[in-house]
Design a protein around this motif. Sequence first.
Motif, mmCIF file in Angstrom:
data_model
loop_
_atom_site.group_PDB
_atom_site.id
_atom_site.type_symbol
_atom_site.label_atom_id
_atom_site.label_comp_id
_atom_site.label_asym_id
_atom_site.label_seq_id
_atom_site.Cartn_x
_atom_site.Cartn_y
_atom_site.Cartn_z
ATOM 1 N N ILE A 1 0.876 -1.167 0.000
ATOM 2 C CA ILE A 1 0.000 0.000 0.000
ATOM 3 C C ILE A 1 0.917 1.222 0.000
ATOM 4 C CG2 ILE A 1 -1.882 1.219 1.174
ATOM 5 C CD1 ILE A 1 -2.496 -1.464 2.625
ATOM 6 N N GLU A 2 1.395 1.601 -1.173
ATOM 7 C CA GLU A 2 2.393 2.664 -1.295
ATOM 8 C C GLU A 2 1.924 3.984 -0.698
ATOM 9 O OE1 GLU A 2 1.495 0.745 -3.928
ATOM 10 O OE2 GLU A 2 3.335 -0.205 -4.657
ATOM 11 N N ALA A 3 0.650 4.289 -0.845
ATOM 12 C CA ALA A 3 0.146 5.574 -0.365
ATOM 13 C C ALA A 3 0.218 5.699 1.152
ATOM 14 C CB ALA A 3 -1.280 5.797 -0.847
ATOM 15 N N PHE A 4 0.252 4.580 1.871
ATOM 16 C CA PHE A 4 0.366 4.680 3.327
ATOM 17 C C PHE A 4 1.646 5.413 3.720
ATOM 18 C CE2 PHE A 4 1.924 3.218 7.451
ATOM 19 C CZ PHE A 4 0.878 3.658 8.259
ATOM 20 N N ALA A 5 2.764 5.060 3.110
ATOM 21 C CA ALA A 5 4.036 5.714 3.423
ATOM 22 C C ALA A 5 3.963 7.208 3.106
ATOM 23 C CB ALA A 5 5.179 5.062 2.653
ATOM 24 N N THR A 6 3.338 7.541 1.995
ATOM 25 C CA THR A 6 3.215 8.940 1.591
ATOM 26 C C THR A 6 2.373 9.720 2.591
ATOM 27 O OG1 THR A 6 3.399 8.302 -0.726
ATOM 28 C CG2 THR A 6 2.477 10.489 -0.262
ATOM 29 N N VAL A 7 1.216 9.183 2.939
ATOM 30 C CA VAL A 7 0.336 9.875 3.876
ATOM 31 C C VAL A 7 0.999 9.965 5.248
ATOM 32 C CG1 VAL A 7 -1.917 9.812 5.038
ATOM 33 C CG2 VAL A 7 -1.753 9.299 2.597
ATOM 34 N N PHE A 8 1.676 8.897 5.681
ATOM 35 C CA PHE A 8 2.369 8.949 6.966
ATOM 36 C C PHE A 8 3.449 10.034 6.953
ATOM 37 C CE2 PHE A 8 5.696 7.810 9.956
ATOM 38 C CZ PHE A 8 4.959 7.757 11.127
ATOM 39 N N THR A 9 4.157 10.169 5.858
ATOM 40 C CA THR A 9 5.179 11.209 5.755
ATOM 41 C C THR A 9 4.555 12.598 5.845
ATOM 42 O OG1 THR A 9 6.599 9.785 4.430
ATOM 43 C CG2 THR A 9 7.040 12.144 4.318
ATOM 44 N N ILE A 10 3.423 12.797 5.193
ATOM 45 C CA ILE A 10 2.729 14.094 5.266
ATOM 46 C C ILE A 10 2.333 14.402 6.709
ATOM 47 C CG2 ILE A 10 0.607 15.318 4.598
ATOM 48 C CD1 ILE A 10 0.852 13.770 1.864
ATOM 49 N N VAL A 11 1.759 13.423 7.390
ATOM 50 C CA VAL A 11 1.380 13.604 8.799
ATOM 51 C C VAL A 11 2.621 13.914 9.636
ATOM 52 C CG1 VAL A 11 0.504 12.378 10.837
ATOM 53 C CG2 VAL A 11 -0.712 12.196 8.657
ATOM 54 N N SER A 12 3.687 13.159 9.435
ATOM 55 C CA SER A 12 4.921 13.343 10.207
ATOM 56 C C SER A 12 5.554 14.701 9.958
ATOM 57 C CB SER A 12 5.929 12.242 9.870
ATOM 58 O OG SER A 12 5.447 10.996 10.287
ATOM 59 N N MET A 13 5.520 15.163 8.725
ATOM 60 C CA MET A 13 6.088 16.475 8.396
ATOM 61 C C MET A 13 5.458 17.573 9.250
ATOM 62 S SD MET A 13 8.478 16.775 5.950
ATOM 63 C CE MET A 13 8.188 18.431 5.350
ATOM 64 N N GLN A 14 4.166 17.452 9.501
ATOM 65 C CA GLN A 14 3.474 18.452 10.307
ATOM 66 C C GLN A 14 3.946 18.433 11.760
ATOM 67 O OE1 GLN A 14 -0.659 17.521 9.712
ATOM 68 N NE2 GLN A 14 -0.574 18.010 7.532
ATOM 69 N N LYS A 15 4.472 17.302 12.206
ATOM 70 C CA LYS A 15 4.886 17.149 13.610
ATOM 71 C C LYS A 15 6.390 17.331 13.800
ATOM 72 C CE LYS A 15 0.678 15.773 14.466
ATOM 73 N NZ LYS A 15 -0.081 15.116 15.442
ATOM 74 N N ILE A 16 7.192 16.748 12.889
ATOM 75 C CA ILE A 16 8.649 16.733 13.105
ATOM 76 C C ILE A 16 9.440 17.331 11.944
ATOM 77 C CG2 ILE A 16 8.530 14.796 14.716
ATOM 78 C CD1 ILE A 16 9.533 12.970 12.425
ATOM 79 N N GLY A 17 8.751 17.958 11.023
ATOM 80 C CA GLY A 17 9.431 18.624 9.916
ATOM 81 C C GLY A 17 10.186 17.644 9.023
ATOM 82 N N THR A 18 11.333 18.088 8.548
ATOM 83 C CA THR A 18 12.085 17.276 7.590
ATOM 84 C C THR A 18 12.672 16.010 8.201
ATOM 85 O OG1 THR A 18 14.103 18.547 7.966
ATOM 86 C CG2 THR A 18 12.658 19.270 6.162
ATOM 87 N N SER A 19 12.645 15.859 9.507
ATOM 88 C CA SER A 19 13.089 14.605 10.119
ATOM 89 C C SER A 19 12.226 13.425 9.659
ATOM 90 C CB SER A 19 13.072 14.704 11.647
ATOM 91 O OG SER A 19 14.027 15.652 12.081
ATOM 92 N N ALA A 20 11.043 13.714 9.143
ATOM 93 C CA ALA A 20 10.155 12.664 8.633
ATOM 94 C C ALA A 20 10.798 11.865 7.509
ATOM 95 C CB ALA A 20 8.847 13.282 8.137
ATOM 96 N N VAL A 21 11.784 12.437 6.844
ATOM 97 C CA VAL A 21 12.444 11.755 5.738
ATOM 98 C C VAL A 21 13.174 10.482 6.210
ATOM 99 C CG1 VAL A 21 14.674 12.958 5.783
ATOM 100 C CG2 VAL A 21 13.708 12.221 3.602
ATOM 101 N N GLN A 22 13.455 10.377 7.508
ATOM 102 C CA GLN A 22 14.174 9.218 8.027
ATOM 103 C C GLN A 22 13.274 8.015 8.304
ATOM 104 O OE1 GLN A 22 17.109 9.923 11.066
ATOM 105 N NE2 GLN A 22 17.427 12.016 10.365
ATOM 106 N N SER A 23 11.974 8.176 8.155
ATOM 107 C CA SER A 23 11.047 7.074 8.405
ATOM 108 C C SER A 23 10.832 6.246 7.141
ATOM 109 C CB SER A 23 9.695 7.599 8.863
ATOM 110 O OG SER A 23 8.750 6.548 8.893
ATOM 111 N N ARG A 24 10.747 4.939 7.329
ATOM 112 C CA ARG A 24 10.409 4.047 6.217
ATOM 113 C C ARG A 24 9.120 3.300 6.532
ATOM 114 N NH1 ARG A 24 14.271 -0.011 4.669
ATOM 115 N NH2 ARG A 24 14.550 -0.390 6.888
ATOM 116 N N ALA A 25 8.152 3.985 7.117
ATOM 117 C CA ALA A 25 6.869 3.355 7.409
ATOM 118 C C ALA A 25 6.313 2.741 6.126
ATOM 119 C CB ALA A 25 5.891 4.372 7.986
ATOM 120 N N THR A 26 5.635 1.616 6.279
ATOM 121 C CA THR A 26 5.114 0.919 5.106
ATOM 122 C C THR A 26 3.826 0.187 5.465
ATOM 123 O OG1 THR A 26 5.667 -0.646 3.334
ATOM 124 C CG2 THR A 26 6.500 -1.168 5.515
ATOM 125 N N GLY A 27 3.079 -0.162 4.440
ATOM 126 C CA GLY A 27 1.858 -0.935 4.618
ATOM 127 C C GLY A 27 1.679 -1.887 3.461
#
Length: 180
Positions: free
Chosen positions: A101-127
Amino acid sequence: MATIDESKAFIPVRIAVLTVSDSRSMEDDRSGQTLADRIAGAGHVLADRTILPDERDQIAGQLRQWCADPDIDVIISTGGTGLTGRDVTVEAHRDVYEKEIEAFATVFTIVSMQKIGTSAVQSRATGGVAQGTYLFALPGSPGACKDAWDEILVHQFDYRHRPCNFVEIFPRLDEHRRRK
């Protein structure tokens, strides 16, 4: 716009939680507990919960075992999604997925960006999906687990969520296996 269709009944989902860590125990597993609390608080069932070390084969084996269990609908893991050598949860998940589910990683990154800024780039969340079971790999911090649950998963695991949700397509996740 997303809404809740109050004319539909809520359907509890059975969710297993896997914490991936070389050092945590049930007593100090804040991320796994965060997920367990939110799962119960949303009216779902905590079907199982365990902790495994950062070992790809063990993680994939547990995911496969839970995917084969008819009493588990969803698996959420926490931990092991980073960039270091011991972070192998994403690879273990992908060993099991039939579809990602590729979009999960994208949406999680968008959510994370709002909380931790560019540090979200270090996450590899997946579904992904395997054997009719949803699987999600989240980072190991309680904050990341809260964000993924509160901003994405709680909605997608609510059958009443419109315009669409994961629950309504459960019966079709493994339809390819039933074809003659």
